[in-house]
Design an enzyme around this catalytic site. Structure first.
Site, mmCIF file in Angstrom:
data_model
loop_
_atom_site.group_PDB
_atom_site.id
_atom_site.type_symbol
_atom_site.label_atom_id
_atom_site.label_comp_id
_atom_site.label_asym_id
_atom_site.label_seq_id
_atom_site.Cartn_x
_atom_site.Cartn_y
_atom_site.Cartn_z
ATOM 1 C CG ASP A 42 1.476 32.882 14.236
ATOM 2 O OD1 ASP A 42 1.405 31.973 15.073
ATOM 3 O OD2 ASP A 42 2.555 33.284 13.754
ATOM 4 C CG ASP A 101 7.400 28.431 15.271
ATOM 5 O OD1 ASP A 101 6.865 28.226 14.165
ATOM 6 O OD2 ASP A 101 7.102 29.392 15.998
HETATM 7 C C1 GLA Z 1 5.707 31.908 15.203
HETATM 8 C C2 GLA Z 1 4.658 31.128 15.952
HETATM 9 C C3 GLA Z 1 4.152 31.942 17.107
HETATM 10 C C4 GLA Z 1 5.298 32.274 18.029
HETATM 11 C C5 GLA Z 1 6.389 32.978 17.258
HETATM 12 C C6 GLA Z 1 7.637 33.137 18.100
HETATM 13 O O1 GLA Z 1 5.155 33.028 14.591
HETATM 14 O O2 GLA Z 1 3.631 30.744 15.106
HETATM 15 O O3 GLA Z 1 3.145 31.241 17.796
HETATM 16 O O4 GLA Z 1 5.774 31.090 18.613
HETATM 17 O O5 GLA Z 1 6.756 32.285 16.083
HETATM 18 O O6 GLA Z 1 8.644 33.776 17.429
#
Ligand code: GLA
Length: 707
Positions: A505, A441
């Site tokens: 997301d 990430d």
């Molecule tokens: C980001 C990612 C999510 C998740 C969160 C965890 O927003 O896109 O899918 O992994 O971080 O903190």
């Protein structure tokens, strides 16, 4: 000099380049079968009155010193000197479909090496490398790749977006002054995916000439589609540099990222199919050639609430649904109880996992699933042991207060101590545990990316690549997902070292329909992470049926993102059903040709995949909003073999329809649904199938099998 004119071809495309006295692309378009270099006499331009007396070409470096008044491809200086280079060819090398043209300006002391390749998929790759030949340093301000386009390329389709709404399309007429798109967020960005499609106005999925271009780069970038005052058109793409960021000592070089271009004479579909073929054959490197495993990702199920016993229950339930890879998301490392602390402290949280990760991993593996884990290595929370020990490890400018983003700062990967720390911690995680998959990430934008006071965003991006490369070499069996808040780092260069993208997301099926369509122009389904989320979507609070969520997630690399332990029987039956359906279809979905179908009602979105051998196809008809007309018209099915006959069947339908009821917007279903048919590919393509009237936020999955 030999090779003055070079003609590279693929099945669909011709690229003609004049290599001397300078490098100039003369043609990028439909394949020419009878081309002869003698024909080029026809392209010798007139010189108009009222301007300089010689023809001014748009050469590959767009030299302004030749009398071209557009933006040059190289900008820089040597303490105020050598600022207007003119590049003449000194050497041409051709190896099959790869062309290298070395040009020089002896006065400015610069060399520019242009590399052009035409892959058999039809995708052209191009980049420029600038080398400083003199003793004094050369400060580079800009270095671009320039691609001329014909006058009829007068409409631009580009992408905009933001977090939880990525890959949105917009169109602009390409008129006086052109179109510029810039990203300065420090990663590829959710805002401006580095691509443009330029075509003849009105081009659509199935009609019109288009030239699609993508810059494979995960940092800042600038794309420009321009019209010169004489009517000629061109596009330029480059990594964007901060002041002073690029200084070349004698003998040092700077490369542009690769520019990827694909031409189609009949709309956006062939352009995308060429890009997909290219990605499949030239970019993607899966460790093993297996089907893409269905995921269960814990994030929207439990967030930071990690209890290994409960997670093992989730794994048991996941396996029962047919899940093949189980991923523990954020929250497993020391002090990570919320998003305000602990990034940087890549040690297991022994309070949450007193017996280590091993029991969980063993449990997952015993259930026959792969195990994946989440990391965000480039980041650091001010509330972390790492920050307390090394407040100077930030990518920042001394003396200024960095703003936080999601309560975090960025680590300076150009600092070898930082790089080594991350490499050591990641190697511990991946070496000491039986990990198959890493969700990598990167959850903030980068402000004032400074290393020892100087701008260092390009170097940071390169160090990020290097970190992934070293880990990829150390752990060649592990797959990596590029996440970046969903959608924030999606491009061909990062894909060379990763295997899946977290698309967004936003798991809201309605939003996903548009986001995934946007992503499909440049990326094949197998790298597009698409999950069935909770019934009430966490990003939008909207609710969708399991059928609509399942069918929307079906057309990517599928997963489930919720807590299966808490779900009721009906939902769980749905997860199992769509997992199975995806597993039955994925070989087709992940290898076939993607089609987006032109439809007169834009509340209806139709997309499908046809196998390369044209023996199988699936098409999804999604009704996004209330239909504009009371009848939806026909689906004219593209891509089938017009000589063959196909069995048409419904693989999945909205619950009402499946129960034999018409729904709210239809009284009687089309005849062919009541009596399933075998129809010819030609008829299906030319006349089509009368569609049923679908209620808003529902979808229909159709199958075509050659008989
Ligand atoms: C980001 C990612 C999510 C998740 C969160 C965890 O927003 O896109 O899918 O992994 O971080 O903190």
């Amino acid at each position: 000099m030999e090779n003055a004119i070079v003609h590279l071809t693929s099945d669909s495309t011709s690229l003609i380049v004049r290599c001397t006295p300078f490098a100039e692309i003369l043609y990028l378009g439909q394949r020419l079968n009878g081309f002869s270099a003698d024909d080029l006499i026809s392209l010798g331009r007139a010189v108009p009155n009222g301007r300089i007396d010689v023809d001014a070409p748009v050469n590959f470096s767009a030299d302004s010193g030749r009398g071209s008044f557009g933006t040059p491809g190289v900008e820089g200086h040597r303490d105020g000197l050598d600022w207007s280079p003119v590049f003449d060819t000194v050497e041409v090398q051709q190896q099959g479909n790869q062309l290298t043209i070395i040009t020089k300006d002896a006065i400015a002391g610069l060399q520019l090496c242009s590399e052009l390749r035409l892959d058999h998929s039809g995708v052209m790759q191009a980049r420029n490398t600038l080398t400083n030949l003199k003793a004094e340093n050369y400060q580079v301000t800009r270095l671009a790749v320039t691609l001329p386009l014909p006058e009829r390329a007068d409409e631009v389709m580009a992408f905009h977006g933001r977090w939880i709404k990525e890959f949105q399309l917009h169109r602009t007429r390409l008129e006086h002054g052109g179109v510029i798109q810039e990203n300065r967020r420090g990663k590829t960005s959710s805002e401006y995916f580095p691509a443009m499609v330029i075509g003849h106005h009105g081009f659509s999925e199935q009609q019109g000439e288009v030239w699609g271009v993508h810059l494979g780069w995960s940092g800042n970038h600038r794309l420009r589609a321009d019209v010169k005052t004489d009517g000629r058109r061109l596009m330029q793409a480059e990594a964007l540099y901060f002041p002073g960021e690029q200084v070349l000592e004698q003998g040092e070089s700077l490369e542009t990222p690769w520019l990827y271009a694909s031409y189609s004479a009949s709309g956006l579909n062939p352009m995308s199919q060429q890009f997909h073929r290219f990605v499949r054959q030239q970019i993607l490197r899966f460790p093993t050639n297996k089907p893409r495993p269905v995921h269960l990702n814990t994030w929207e199920g439990i967030y930071f609430n990690h209890d290994p016993n409960y997670i093992m229950q989730m794994a048991t339930q996941s396996a029962a649904l047919g899940v093949e890879r189980f991923i523990i998301d954020d929250g497993w490392f020391r002090g990570r109880d919320h998003d305000r602390a602990a990034l940087g402290d890549w040690y297991l949280d022994e309070k949450k996992y007193p017996h280590g990760l091993k029991p969980v991993i063993d449990h997952v593996k015993n259930l026959g699933m792969e195990f994946g884990i989440w990391v965000e290595p480039e980041m650091i929370n001010p509330d972390s042991d790492l920050y307390r020990a090394h407040p100077d490890w930030l990518l920042a400018l001394p003396g200024y207060q960095q703003p936080t983003g999601r309560h975090q700062f960025v680590l300076d990967l150009n600092n070898p101590q930082v790089f080594d720390y991350l490499l050591e911690r990641m190697s511990w995680l991946l070496g000491e545990h039986d990990v198959d998959y890493v969700k990598w990430d990167m959850n903030r934008e980068i402000v004032q990316p400074g290393h020892q006071g100087r701008a260092a965003l390009t170097a940071q991006t390169q160090q990020f690549y290097r970190l992934l490369d070293v880990l990829g070499e150390r752990f060649p069996q592990i797959e990596f997902e590029s996440c970046a808040s969903g959608g924030g780092r999606i491009d061909y260069e990062v894909l060379k070292r990763s295997h899946r993208f977290w698309t967004s997301d936003n798991n809201d099926a309605l939003e996903r329909q548009k986001i995934q369509r946007g992503m499909s122009y440049f990326f094949p389904p197998e790298v597009m992470g698409s999950h069935i989320g909770n019934k009430r979507c966490h990003a939008t609070s909207r609710q969708h049926s399991i059928e609509f969520r399942g069918l929307t997630a079906l057309f990517g690399h599928m997963g489930i993102e919720l807590d299966p332990v808490k779900e009721g029987d009906a939902e769980r039956a749905g997860f199992a059903r769509y997992t199975r359906l995806h597993q039955q279809l994925r070989e087709l979905l992940h290898s076939g040709n993607v089609y987006r179908v032109d439809h007169h009602d834009d509340t209806t979105l139709i997309n499908g995949v046809v196998s390369i051998r044209q023996d199988r196809a699936v098409f999804l008809v999604s009704q996004l909003a209330m239909p504009a007309w009371s009848l939806p018209g026909n689906l004219r099915v593209p891509g089938l073999d017009t000589q063959a006959r196909y069995r048409v069947s419904i693989l999945d339908a909205p619950a009402l329809l499946a129960n034999g009821q018409p729904g709210h917007t239809m009284r009687k279903q089309p005849d062919w649904i009541q009596q399933p048919q075998e129809l010819s590919g030609e008829w299906l393509e030319k006349a089509g199938l009368a569609l049923p009237v679908l209620d808003p936020e529902s979808a229909l999955l159709l199958s075509f099998e050659r008989v």
